[in-house]
Design a protein around this motif. Sequence first.
Motif, mmCIF file in Angstrom:
data_model
loop_
_atom_site.group_PDB
_atom_site.id
_atom_site.type_symbol
_atom_site.label_atom_id
_atom_site.label_comp_id
_atom_site.label_asym_id
_atom_site.label_seq_id
_atom_site.Cartn_x
_atom_site.Cartn_y
_atom_site.Cartn_z
ATOM 1 N N GLN A 178 40.206 6.150 85.227
ATOM 2 C CA GLN A 178 40.278 6.008 83.764
ATOM 3 C C GLN A 178 39.610 7.217 83.102
ATOM 4 N N PRO A 179 40.088 7.603 81.929
ATOM 5 C CA PRO A 179 39.458 8.729 81.223
ATOM 6 C C PRO A 179 38.048 8.378 80.764
ATOM 7 N N SER A 180 37.274 9.414 80.431
ATOM 8 C CA SER A 180 35.874 9.217 80.037
ATOM 9 C C SER A 180 35.749 8.306 78.813
ATOM 10 N N TYR A 181 36.817 8.278 77.999
ATOM 11 C CA TYR A 181 36.737 7.491 76.764
ATOM 12 C C TYR A 181 37.203 6.046 76.938
ATOM 13 N N TYR A 182 37.436 5.631 78.179
ATOM 14 C CA TYR A 182 37.991 4.277 78.379
ATOM 15 C C TYR A 182 37.086 3.190 77.789
ATOM 16 N N SER A 196 37.132 3.421 57.865
ATOM 17 C CA SER A 196 37.063 2.881 59.230
ATOM 18 C C SER A 196 38.194 3.439 60.077
ATOM 19 N N ILE A 197 37.928 3.441 61.386
ATOM 20 C CA ILE A 197 38.904 3.926 62.362
ATOM 21 C C ILE A 197 39.141 2.818 63.373
ATOM 22 N N GLU A 198 40.405 2.554 63.652
ATOM 23 C CA GLU A 198 40.680 1.614 64.727
ATOM 24 C C GLU A 198 41.477 2.329 65.808
ATOM 25 N N TRP A 199 41.043 2.170 67.040
ATOM 26 C CA TRP A 199 41.606 2.885 68.195
ATOM 27 C C TRP A 199 42.201 1.878 69.162
ATOM 28 N N LEU A 200 43.398 2.167 69.648
ATOM 29 C CA LEU A 200 44.019 1.319 70.686
ATOM 30 C C LEU A 200 44.504 2.235 71.807
ATOM 31 N N TYR A 201 44.074 1.935 73.018
ATOM 32 C CA TYR A 201 44.471 2.734 74.176
ATOM 33 C C TYR A 201 45.221 1.838 75.148
ATOM 34 N N LEU A 202 46.440 2.262 75.500
ATOM 35 C CA LEU A 202 47.247 1.466 76.417
ATOM 36 C C LEU A 202 47.009 1.955 77.846
ATOM 37 N N ALA A 203 46.620 1.021 78.724
ATOM 38 C CA ALA A 203 46.373 1.396 80.122
ATOM 39 C C ALA A 203 46.811 0.253 81.028
ATOM 40 N N LYS A 236 45.557 -0.720 83.704
ATOM 41 C CA LYS A 236 44.381 -1.476 84.164
ATOM 42 C C LYS A 236 43.869 -2.459 83.107
ATOM 43 N N GLY A 237 44.334 -2.287 81.905
ATOM 44 C CA GLY A 237 43.899 -3.142 80.794
ATOM 45 C C GLY A 237 43.766 -2.301 79.546
ATOM 46 N N HIS A 238 44.421 -2.730 78.489
ATOM 47 C CA HIS A 238 44.314 -1.987 77.234
ATOM 48 C C HIS A 238 42.887 -2.105 76.698
ATOM 49 N N ARG A 239 42.518 -1.171 75.852
ATOM 50 C CA ARG A 239 41.205 -1.228 75.208
ATOM 51 C C ARG A 239 41.381 -0.959 73.725
ATOM 52 N N ARG A 240 40.572 -1.645 72.924
ATOM 53 C CA ARG A 240 40.668 -1.480 71.466
ATOM 54 C C ARG A 240 39.271 -1.502 70.873
ATOM 55 N N ALA A 241 39.045 -0.606 69.939
ATOM 56 C CA ALA A 241 37.720 -0.526 69.319
ATOM 57 C C ALA A 241 37.856 -0.218 67.835
ATOM 58 N N LYS A 242 36.851 -0.633 67.090
ATOM 59 C CA LYS A 242 36.826 -0.353 65.651
ATOM 60 C C LYS A 242 35.526 0.343 65.287
ATOM 61 N N LYS A 276 28.961 0.893 62.333
ATOM 62 C CA LYS A 276 29.041 -0.181 63.312
ATOM 63 C C LYS A 276 30.276 0.040 64.202
ATOM 64 N N ASP A 277 30.029 0.045 65.523
ATOM 65 C CA ASP A 277 31.120 0.188 66.487
ATOM 66 C C ASP A 277 31.355 -1.165 67.162
ATOM 67 N N THR A 278 32.610 -1.566 67.282
ATOM 68 C CA THR A 278 32.910 -2.906 67.807
ATOM 69 C C THR A 278 34.087 -2.850 68.777
ATOM 70 N N TRP A 279 33.977 -3.573 69.882
ATOM 71 C CA TRP A 279 35.147 -3.757 70.762
ATOM 72 C C TRP A 279 35.988 -4.890 70.205
ATOM 73 N N LEU A 280 37.307 -4.741 70.340
ATOM 74 C CA LEU A 280 38.213 -5.797 69.899
ATOM 75 C C LEU A 280 39.137 -6.149 71.064
ATOM 76 N N VAL A 281 39.636 -7.354 71.065
ATOM 77 C CA VAL A 281 40.672 -7.716 72.049
ATOM 78 C C VAL A 281 41.936 -6.959 71.641
ATOM 79 N N PRO A 282 42.557 -6.241 72.588
ATOM 80 C CA PRO A 282 43.741 -5.444 72.198
ATOM 81 C C PRO A 282 44.902 -6.319 71.717
#
Length: 199
Positions: free
Chosen positions: A2-6, A171-178, A180-186, A193-199
């Motif tokens: 996975q990339p460093s930003y996963y 605000s910025i919302e990021w969605l990464y498709l992988a 191994k499991g997608h990841r989403r953050a706000k 405030k940084d928050t993980w979200l369910v993708p």
Amino acid sequence: MQPSYYEDFSEIKKKIWSLLDNAVKDRSSPFRIPVFACGNQNDIDGRIVVLRKSDQTNNLVQFHSDIRSDKIEKLKANKNAAMLFYDKDEKIQVRLKVECIINHENEITKESWSKTQHISRKCYLVDNGPGTESDEPTSGLKPELDNFDYTKEQSEEGYKNFTVIQCKIKSIEWLYLAAKGHRRAKFNLENNKDTWLVP
Ligand SMILES: Cc1cc2nc3c(=O)[nH]c(=O)nc-3n(C[C@H](O)[C@H](O)[C@H](O)COP(=O)(O)O)c2cc1C
């Protein structure tokens, strides 16, 4: 691998800003042409724009437009807007919530206009504003302008219509498709405030 930003907030932010910064320089970057969505009450619209500036220090991105465009009136009534980016190869979607500042005939437009290339100035030389109805199919330009047959001096006529929309990012919302499991953050830039979200 996975990339460093996963799963690392600060690496994700670094990646997002590198995509935005690169898009300003690289014409072929998918992040160069985001969708800009704005609206007022029940009149909401999205359109493609060209990303012209990315400034992490001030949490700002900007694009150019014509002061006569429909979105200007909408933004005057409601400065809140959104921008949407997707890079298919990176499998990264970025959504920005922004507050817009309309710049017209000021120091900011002066600086951007001086860097606007001759061919791009053509967009601002249409007689009637974008979205004006016409009895026939038209570019909106006089024939000599259609053929890029205008001098630098004539191109200066476009400055009165040239507008720089500055988008202050809330605000910025990021969605990464992988696989191994997608990841989403706000990232809420107003309260840091940084928050993980369910993708
Ligand atoms: C590739 C591409 C780039 C565009 N870049 C811009 C831009 O930077 N600024 C802009 O106002 N319109 C741009 N447009 C045109 C808009 O998508 C839209 O058609 C136009 O702004 C009029 O719509 P509006 O007044 O409702 O916003 C672009 C369109 C395309 C297809």
